[in-house]
Scaffold this motif. Structure first.
Motif, mmCIF file in Angstrom:
data_model
loop_
_atom_site.group_PDB
_atom_site.id
_atom_site.type_symbol
_atom_site.label_atom_id
_atom_site.label_comp_id
_atom_site.label_asym_id
_atom_site.label_seq_id
_atom_site.Cartn_x
_atom_site.Cartn_y
_atom_site.Cartn_z
ATOM 1 N N GLN A 44 5.378 27.557 24.134
ATOM 2 C CA GLN A 44 4.159 26.913 23.626
ATOM 3 C C GLN A 44 3.012 27.067 24.625
ATOM 4 O OE1 GLN A 44 5.402 22.874 22.841
ATOM 5 N NE2 GLN A 44 7.092 23.557 21.516
ATOM 6 N N LYS B 52 10.622 28.503 19.388
ATOM 7 C CA LYS B 52 9.480 27.673 19.000
ATOM 8 C C LYS B 52 9.487 26.330 19.714
ATOM 9 C CE LYS B 52 9.547 26.644 14.675
ATOM 10 N NZ LYS B 52 9.404 26.834 13.205
ATOM 11 N N ARG C 151 3.920 30.453 13.736
ATOM 12 C CA ARG C 151 5.052 29.627 14.171
ATOM 13 C C ARG C 151 6.148 29.531 13.104
ATOM 14 N NH1 ARG C 151 4.740 26.288 18.469
ATOM 15 N NH2 ARG C 151 5.927 24.666 17.406
ATOM 16 N N GLU D 165 13.747 28.650 15.842
ATOM 17 C CA GLU D 165 13.626 27.306 16.419
ATOM 18 C C GLU D 165 13.887 27.296 17.920
ATOM 19 O OE1 GLU D 165 12.760 24.373 14.934
ATOM 20 O OE2 GLU D 165 12.268 25.533 13.139
ATOM 21 N N ILE E 21 8.879 32.118 13.832
ATOM 22 C CA ILE E 21 9.529 32.080 15.144
ATOM 23 C C ILE E 21 10.823 31.270 15.046
ATOM 24 C CG2 ILE E 21 9.273 31.402 17.572
ATOM 25 C CD1 ILE E 21 7.409 33.605 16.730
#
Length: 678
Positions: free
Chosen positions: A427, A421, A413, A418, A416
């Motif tokens: 998610q 993410k 993460r 923002e 990745i």
């Protein structure tokens, strides 16, 4: 075997025709093959759309992210076509429908075969890099930001790094459609994935030599002149990449030297003679007609400056047409220099001219090249053979997938961006990499059509009048369609829209605005008026909308009256299944005189297509002070915002910047504002 092709669209461009041909041939061979697209353009009952969920995130676009504001591809695991597929065959992933970070999780759920039709997979943004080789070292300082798909800001280095990250966390079987792109991929960020080169196929029973004289007469092309053909989406002069300027240079010299040649330009809007040496056939969507038009050519001049494995060359060769082209991309793998055509050094106009002239002046050479072009295409481009090659690759991909099933490649993460993410959809799909699918939706038991012209619909649907629906509502276990008489629908509307059921309050299609010549206006319109934290405001007067029956019953009076309704969930498919004449559509939005904002081509065409609008236009508004006080057309003068009556509504006339203009005008003035596309 169940095969699912995924592509941007299902009609326009070679990369759309390739999966369409494969799907047809695979079904004829007894396999189940379907196509899932971001933008559905055909009536095919085997092609389907999904909601691309474009958030239109301005910061995302402004900062140079490419397709990171799309969320629909993160929900493909909910689609029963994806769930039931034994293999997924990806084609173009660019075009504004697929978030690149979706690739990783899909490759954990199903075997993935990915055909490379251009360079987009291996660059920081562009589909062709031309003379730029920065992709070899990671992109950055991009010299061609305006090249498709264009970027507003140079983020190509980061995009390149993130593509590499995605590929390192994906399980793929790569199919370059030419050795040229295969060499680039295997030496670039797709290295390490299994690869197998497969050329694009052609139906050699459709594309074959036919009687030239009869076909020339059919298309109004002279039988006694040397015909040089040029084909491109938008016409040979409509795309810089297809080499229109080089075609023109060769034609100018041939005409100047007294050769009796005629250029037949295929793919644009124009039709008929432009001058003695240029004849336009127009856009042709039918493959049968395209095969006939190829057969009117003596020579096919195709000086493309960026291409991989162009179908037009394979198709023309299958029809026995000699090719004259540049040494571009994968083209030399198709045209055998000195046997089926001539391959000129890249951008060498003199050589291109000399090779064309040799064919113009030698009937014998044209006939020899014609025979060999047909023979070569039968041996190398037969789409039955190409389809079998893909079936063999599917089996290898399935085997690789099973062998690597236990390997789960989760993203770090910290690496990745923002904007990805923080997406709830991202998610969620990271979690299912190791767990698998959710249960597919069930097809609704009933399709309930509310209409006062019930003879227009099959009796396989549950038909209800407006009065009955208003009084009693409808049964609660179906999908409800309200018939709006001005809108026309394709026969495949219901099967396409409801192929995976209806789970949202509202399921809708975009609407094509038809010009007087039955062609599409600039872009399709949406019934979504507003999106906010409370949900969505929907203009229910639109055609092409389906409602969950429980939602319809709750809002039936407003829906039947065509009012604005609010919903908390929706899906919108980008299709061409629903249409309305542009003039009727504009009339439905107007009740009084209006201003039009924008003194450009969009407004000019809008007024030409909508005769009744002209008499209602008070003036044209434009921010350019040099235009103020001048006339746009006849009685319509151009004014500034400071001159307008603050009570008269304004139509925003822009296909590309409608939302931006709307947001700015909301701050500046109090006039009622009317969007065309919503």
């Amino acid at each position: 075997m169940k095969i699912l092709h995924i592509n941007t669209n299902d009609l326009r461009g070679g990369a759309a025709r390739i999966p369409l041909r494969l799907m047809i041939e695979q079904n004829e061979m007894g396999y189940q093959s379907d196509i899932l697209v971001g933008f559905k353009e055909t009536d095919s009952i085997r092609t389907f759309s999904f909601d691309i969920e474009n958030e239109h995130n301005k910061d995302c676009i402004k900062d140079g992210y490419q397709y990171y504001d799309l969320s629909g591809s993160f929900r493909l695991h909910e689609n029963h076509l994806v769930q039931e597929a034994d293999v997924i065959h990806l084609h173009n992933l660019h075009g504004g429908y697929f978030n690149p970070f979706s690739l990783s999780y899909l490759s954990h759920l199903k075997p993935i075969v990915w055909s490379l039709h251009d360079m987009h997979s291996v660059t920081g943004h562009c589909s062709y890099s031309y003379a730029c080789n920065r992709w070899r070292s990671g992109c950055g300082n991009c010299p061609i930001l305006d090249e498709y798909p264009r970027l507003e800001k140079d983020r190509t280095s980061d995009n390149f790094i993130e593509k590499n990250l995605i590929y390192r966390h994906s399980k793929l079987f790569i199919v370059p459609t030419a050795k040229w792109i295969g060499d680039i991929a295997s030496n670039g960020i797709l290295s390490g994935h299994p690869m197998e080169i497969i050329l694009n196929g052609v139906d050699i029973d459709l594309y074959k030599p036919k009687k030239k004289k009869i076909l020339r007469q059919k298309y109004g092309i002279p039988t006694n002149r040397i015909i040089i053909g040029a084909v491109a989406n938008g016409g040979t002069f409509g795309q810089e990449r297809k080499g229109g300027r080089y075609v023109q240079a060769v034609m100018d010299r041939l005409v100047e030297e007294g050769y009796d040649v005629l250029l037949v330009n295929v793919g644009g809007d124009k039709k008929g003679y432009e001058n003695e040496s240029l004849y336009h056939v127009g856009y042709i969507s039918s493959e049968e007609e395209m095969a006939e038009v190829y057969n009117t050519f003596d020579i096919y001049l195709f000086p493309s400056i960026a291409d991989t494995c162009p179908l037009v060359i394979s198709e023309a060769m299958a029809c026995g047409v000699p090719i004259v082209t540049f040494e571009t991309g994968g083209i030399p793998e198709l045209v055998q220099h000195g046997e089926t055509g001539f391959v000129s050094p890249f951008k060498d106009v003199d050589a291109l001219y000399e090779y064309t002239k040799r064919l113009v002046t030698s009937t014998f050479l044209r006939e020899e090249f014609s025979k060999k072009a047909r023979e070569y295409s039968v041996d190398h481009f037969d789409h039955k053979s190409i389809t079998q090659q893909y079936l063999d690759v599917y089996e290898k991909s399935i085997k690789n997938f099973k062998n690597n099933k236990s390997q789960v490649l989760y993203f770090d993460r910290k690496k990745i961006p923002e904007i990805i993410k923080n997406k709830e959809e991202f998610q969620n799909v990271e979690k299912i990499k190791g767990t698998g699918f959710t249960k597919p939706l069930a097809m609704p038991q009933k399709i309930i059509i509310i209409s006062n012209r019930q003879k227009q619909f099959s009796n396989k649907y549950l038909l209800v009048t407006f009065e009955e629906a208003l009084l009693n509502g409808v049964e609660n276990d179906g999908a409800v369609f309200v018939d709006r008489e001005q809108y026309q629908m394709s026969e495949s509307y219901f099967s396409t829209m409801l192929y995976k059921g209806i789970s949202s309050d509202v399921l809708m299609s975009t609407v094509v605005l038809k010009k007087q010549n039955d062609k599409s206006f600039f872009k399709s319109a949406s019934s979504i008026l507003k999106t906010d934290g409370l949900g969505f405001a929907i203009d229910s007067s639109f055609g092409g909308i389906l409602y969950k029956s429980s939602f319809f019953n709750e809002h039936r009076q407003a829906i039947l009256n065509g009012e604005v309704v609010r919903c908390t969930s929706k899906e919108e498919y980008q299709t061409e299944l629903v249409s309305i004449p542009l003039n009727d559509y504009i009339n439905s939005k107007l009740t009084q005189s209006v201003y039009i904002y924008g003194a450009g081509m969009h407004t000019k065409e809008l007024l030409e297509e909508c005769p009744s609008l002209k008499s209602l236009v008070h003036a044209i508004i434009d921010r350019n002070p040099l235009l103020h006080g001048t006339k746009f057309i006849e009685h319509c003068k151009i004014v500034s915002l400071s001159e307008i009556n603050r009570e008269i509504p304004i139509i925003i006339s822009s296909a590309s910047f409608e939302n931006d203009i709307y947001e700015q005008l909301v701050k500046d003035i109090k006039n009622p504002l009317i969007k065309i596309y919503n």
